[in-house]
Scaffold this active site. Structure first.
Site, PDB file in Angstrom:
ATOM      1  N   ARG A 151     -53.270  -4.363  22.953  1.00 17.98           N
ATOM      2  CA  ARG A 151     -52.307  -3.804  22.208  1.00 17.98           C
ATOM      3  C   ARG A 151     -51.034  -4.362  22.497  1.00 17.98           C
ATOM      4  O   ARG A 151     -50.445  -4.214  23.760  1.00 17.98           O
ATOM      5  CB  ARG A 151     -52.256  -2.355  22.004  1.00 17.98           C
ATOM      6  CG  ARG A 151     -53.658  -1.745  21.547  1.00 17.98           C
ATOM      7  CD  ARG A 151     -53.684  -0.308  21.135  1.00 17.98           C
ATOM      8  NE  ARG A 151     -55.010   0.140  21.225  1.00 17.98           N
ATOM      9  CZ  ARG A 151     -55.354   1.411  21.031  1.00 17.98           C
ATOM     10  NH1 ARG A 151     -54.400   2.370  21.061  1.00 17.98           N
ATOM     11  NH2 ARG A 151     -56.816   1.721  20.633  1.00 17.98           N
TER      12      ARG A 151
ATOM     13  N   ARG B 276     -49.768   3.318  29.647  1.00 11.97           N
ATOM     14  CA  ARG B 276     -49.501   2.329  28.467  1.00 11.97           C
ATOM     15  C   ARG B 276     -49.403   0.953  28.831  1.00 11.97           C
ATOM     16  O   ARG B 276     -48.284   0.636  29.019  1.00 11.97           O
ATOM     17  CB  ARG B 276     -48.285   2.864  27.589  1.00 11.97           C
ATOM     18  CG  ARG B 276     -48.315   2.412  26.072  1.00 11.97           C
ATOM     19  CD  ARG B 276     -47.074   2.929  25.434  1.00 11.97           C
ATOM     20  NE  ARG B 276     -47.004   4.619  25.356  1.00 11.97           N
ATOM     21  CZ  ARG B 276     -47.600   5.236  24.307  1.00 11.97           C
ATOM     22  NH1 ARG B 276     -48.199   4.638  23.349  1.00 11.97           N
ATOM     23  NH2 ARG B 276     -47.339   6.475  24.379  1.00 11.97           N
TER      24      ARG B 276
ATOM     25  N   GLU C 276     -52.787  12.515  26.482  1.00 11.52           N
ATOM     26  CA  GLU C 276     -53.845  12.206  25.642  1.00 11.52           C
ATOM     27  C   GLU C 276     -54.825  11.208  26.646  1.00 11.52           C
ATOM     28  O   GLU C 276     -54.330  10.189  26.910  1.00 11.52           O
ATOM     29  CB  GLU C 276     -53.554  11.273  24.348  1.00 11.52           C
ATOM     30  CG  GLU C 276     -54.545  11.214  23.780  1.00 11.52           C
ATOM     31  CD  GLU C 276     -54.213   9.679  22.674  1.00 11.52           C
ATOM     32  OE1 GLU C 276     -55.138   9.013  22.324  1.00 11.52           O
ATOM     33  OE2 GLU C 276     -52.920   9.957  22.215  1.00 11.52           O
TER      34      GLU C 276
ATOM     35  N   SER D  18     -58.936  10.217  21.595  1.00  6.92           N
ATOM     36  CA  SER D  18     -58.638  10.870  20.337  1.00  6.92           C
ATOM     37  C   SER D  18     -60.225  10.829  19.468  1.00  6.92           C
ATOM     38  O   SER D  18     -60.622   9.855  19.378  1.00  6.92           O
ATOM     39  CB  SER D  18     -57.600  10.093  19.450  1.00  6.92           C
ATOM     40  OG  SER D  18     -56.171  10.586  19.691  1.00  6.92           O
TER      41      SER D  18
ATOM     42  N   ARG E 166     -56.767   5.639  31.901  1.00  8.42           N
ATOM     43  CA  ARG E 166     -56.357   6.886  32.041  1.00  8.42           C
ATOM     44  C   ARG E 166     -57.038   8.003  32.831  1.00  8.42           C
ATOM     45  O   ARG E 166     -56.738   8.905  33.385  1.00  8.42           O
ATOM     46  CB  ARG E 166     -55.802   7.864  30.566  1.00  8.42           C
ATOM     47  CG  ARG E 166     -54.711   6.781  30.001  1.00  8.42           C
ATOM     48  CD  ARG E 166     -54.118   7.352  28.659  1.00  8.42           C
ATOM     49  NE  ARG E 166     -53.030   6.600  28.143  1.00  8.42           N
ATOM     50  CZ  ARG E 166     -52.489   6.971  27.078  1.00  8.42           C
ATOM     51  NH1 ARG E 166     -52.603   8.326  26.864  1.00  8.42           N
ATOM     52  NH2 ARG E 166     -51.346   6.161  26.876  1.00  8.42           N
TER      53      ARG E 166
END
Length: 431
Positions: free
Chosen positions: A268, A283, A355, A358, A397
Site C-alpha cells: 500500500r 504503517r 487496530e 478489521s 502488528r
C-alpha cells in the site's frame, strides 16, 4: 455496487442512508442519467421495430403498382436512415450507461442498521475488552527500541535497499515473524475449518474493481509499470474474493459457506496517511497478513461476521494479548463494508489500543460488482452471495504487540506459550 432497482425505487431513502456514513449521493445526477439511459433504450427498441416494419414494405409497394427496383430503392433509403438513427441511439445508450456505471462505482455500501452514528474513529462504539493491561515497574519501550536492542530490527538497511517504511528482520525476529504466520494458519485450519489458499500477489484491474479498491482508491495502490492493468495486491481479500467472480456456485458446493485463509504480503502506498506512524512497523508500504474470507448465503452473513471476528479474537487470546472490540461508526466504515468490527490490541509504549484486524460484512455489494452468485435450490435461480473478510491477523502488528506486551526491564521479551513450539521451545528473546 448498490442495487440499481433499490436506488430507482427510493433514491431519497438511499441518499439518507448514505449520509450516515458521510457520503453525499447526487440524486439529481443519478435521476438525470437514468432517465437518459431509459430514453435511449426505448428509442433503440422503437427504431428496431420500425426497421422490421420497413423491411416488409417492398412487397406492399410492388403490390400497389410500384416497380420492384423503385420499391427496393425507396425502402433501402428508409432502412439506411433508420440504421443511422439506431447507431446514434445505441451510442447514446452506451455513453450514458458508462456515465451511470462510473457514478455508481464511486458510491459506497449502505451501512447496516447496527452501525452507530459518527464521523470518525473517536465515535466508534466499544463492545468488549479482553485481557489485563500489563503493568510494568519501568517505562516500557516501544517495539523499535526493543527490536534494535535485540539486534534484529533494521530500518537503516531497509531504507538503503528500498526507502522509507520498509524493514529488515533478522535472527530471532525473522523467526518470530514466521512463527506467527504458521501459528495463525494452523489455528484457522485446524480449529476453525478454513481452506488454505496460495494466491497471486499481482492482480488485474477487474479484480480490484470487484472488491471496491478501484476506481476510488487507485492512488493507494502500487501499479506495475510494464503492464498498466496489473497491480500489487493491497490485501489478500482481492484475489481470494475474486475466486467467485462470474461464477454460480451450486448449493452443494457452497455448503454452509466457504471459508478461505491466505497468507500474503500486502502493498500500500499509504497515500492518505499524511505522515502518521512514520516510526516503526505500524504503517508500512509492505507488510504481511493472514486474511480470512467467507462466501455465504445472504441469510447466513450476520452469523458469519460473528464467527469470523471470533476466529481473529481467538488468535489474540491464544497469544495472551489484551485487546478491545469496537463497532465502527458510519464515518469510519470502509468503502465496501456495511458493518465492521475492529479489533484493537494494547500497545504499552503508546499507552493505547491500535487496530490489528478489521472484520467486515460486505453484504452483496462486492458480489454485485463481481457477479458472484449461488443457485438457490428452492427457486432454482441464481442469487448474489454475501462476502465477508478480516485479518486473522496482521502479522507485523502482532509481532509489535508480542514485543511490547512481553518486554522485560533488561530488554528481553517473554514469548507467549502458544508460540514457543514454533520457536524451537524458546521462551525468551535475549538482547
Amino acid at each position: 455496487m448498490l442495487d440499481l432497482k433499490q436506488i430507482r425505487q427510493d433514491p431519497a431513502g438511499v441518499a439518507e442512508q448514505l449520509k450516515r456514513r458521510g457520503f453525499d449521493f447526487d440524486v439529481a445526477r443519478f435521476m438525470e442519467l437514468d432517465a437518459r439511459r431509459k430514453t435511449a433504450d426505448v428509442r433503440s427498441q422503437d427504431l428496431l421495430a420500425e426497421r422490421k416494419s420497413a423491411s416488409k414494405k417492398i412487397g406492399e409497394l410492388v403490390q400497389s403498382g410500384v416497380p420492384v427496383d423503385e420499391a427496393k430503392q425507396t425502402v433501402n433509403a428508409t432502412l439506411e436512415k433508420i440504421a443511422a438513427e439506431i447507431d446514434a441511439a445505441t451510442e447514446e445508450a452506451r455513453l450514458v450507461s458508462g456515465e451511470l456505471d462510473e457514478l455508481l462505482m464511486g458510491v459506497p455500501n449502505l451501512p447496516s442498521a447496527q452501525v452507530p452514528p459518527g464521523v470518525d474513529e473517536s465515535d466508534n462504539t466499544g463492545v468488549l475488552r479482553w485481557g489485563d493491561i500489563p503493568s510494568f515497574g519501568f517505562a516500557p519501550k516501544d517495539h523499535v527500541d526493543l527490536g534494535e536492542g535485540l539486534g534484529d530490527l533494521d530500518f537503516d538497511t531497509a531504507s538503503k535497499l528500498t526507502g522509507a517504511r520498509f524493514v529488515v528482520l533478522r535472527g530471532d525476529l525473522a523467526r518470530l515473524h514466521r512463527a506467527l504466520v504458521n501459528f495463525m494458519l494452523d489455528m484457522h485450519l485446524e480449529q476453525h475449518r478454513y481452506q488454505e489458499l496460495n494466491v497471486p500477489y499481482i492482480v488485474n484491474a477487474v479484480s480490484l474493481r470487484g472488491t471496491g479498491q478501484l476506481p476510488k482508491f487507485g492512488e493507494d495502490l502500487f501499479k506495475l509499470y510494464h503492464d498498466p492493468d496489473y497491480y500489487l495486491i493491497p490485501t489478500a481479500e482481492v484475489p481470494v474474493t475474486n475466486i467467485a467472480r462470474d461464477r454460480i456456485l451450486e448449493a452443494e458446493e457452497l455448503g454452509e459457506g466457504l471459508r478461505f485463509v491466505a497468507h500474503t504480503p500486502c502493498f500500500r502506498s499509504e497515500a492518505g496517511s499524511h505522515g502518521k506512524d512514520t516510526r516503526g512497523m505500524i504503517r508500512q508500504h509492505q507488510f504481511e497478513k493472514v486474511e480470512l474470507v467467507h462466501l455465504v448465503r445472504p441469510a447466513d452473513s450476520d452469523a458469519a461476521l460473528e464467527s469470523l471476528t471470533g476466529h481473529a479474537e481467538a488468535v489474540l487470546q491464544a497469544l495472551e494479548l489484551p485487546y478491545r472490540k469496537v463497532v465502527l461508526c458510519g464515518g469510519d466504515l470502509s468503502f465496501s463494508a456495511r458493518l465492521t468490527y475492529d479489533l484493537e490490541v494494547w500497545l504499552p509504549a503508546q499507552d493505547t489500543y491500535r487496530e490489528i484486524s478489521s472484520c467486515s460484512n460486505m453484504g452483496d455489494f462486492q458480489a454485485r460488482r463481481m457477479q458472484a452468485r449461488w443457485r438457490n435450490p428452492e427457486t432454482g435461480k441464481p442469487e448474489l452471495l454475501h462476502t465477508l473478510n478480516g485479518s486473522g491477523l496482521a502479522v507485523g502488528r502482532t509481532l509489535v504487540a508480542v514485543l511490547e506486551n512481553g518486554q522485560r526491564e533488561d530488554g528481553s521479551v517473554a514469548i507467549p506459550a502458544a508460540l514457543q513450539p514454533y520457536l524451537g521451545g524458546k521462551a525468551v528473546l535475549e538482547p
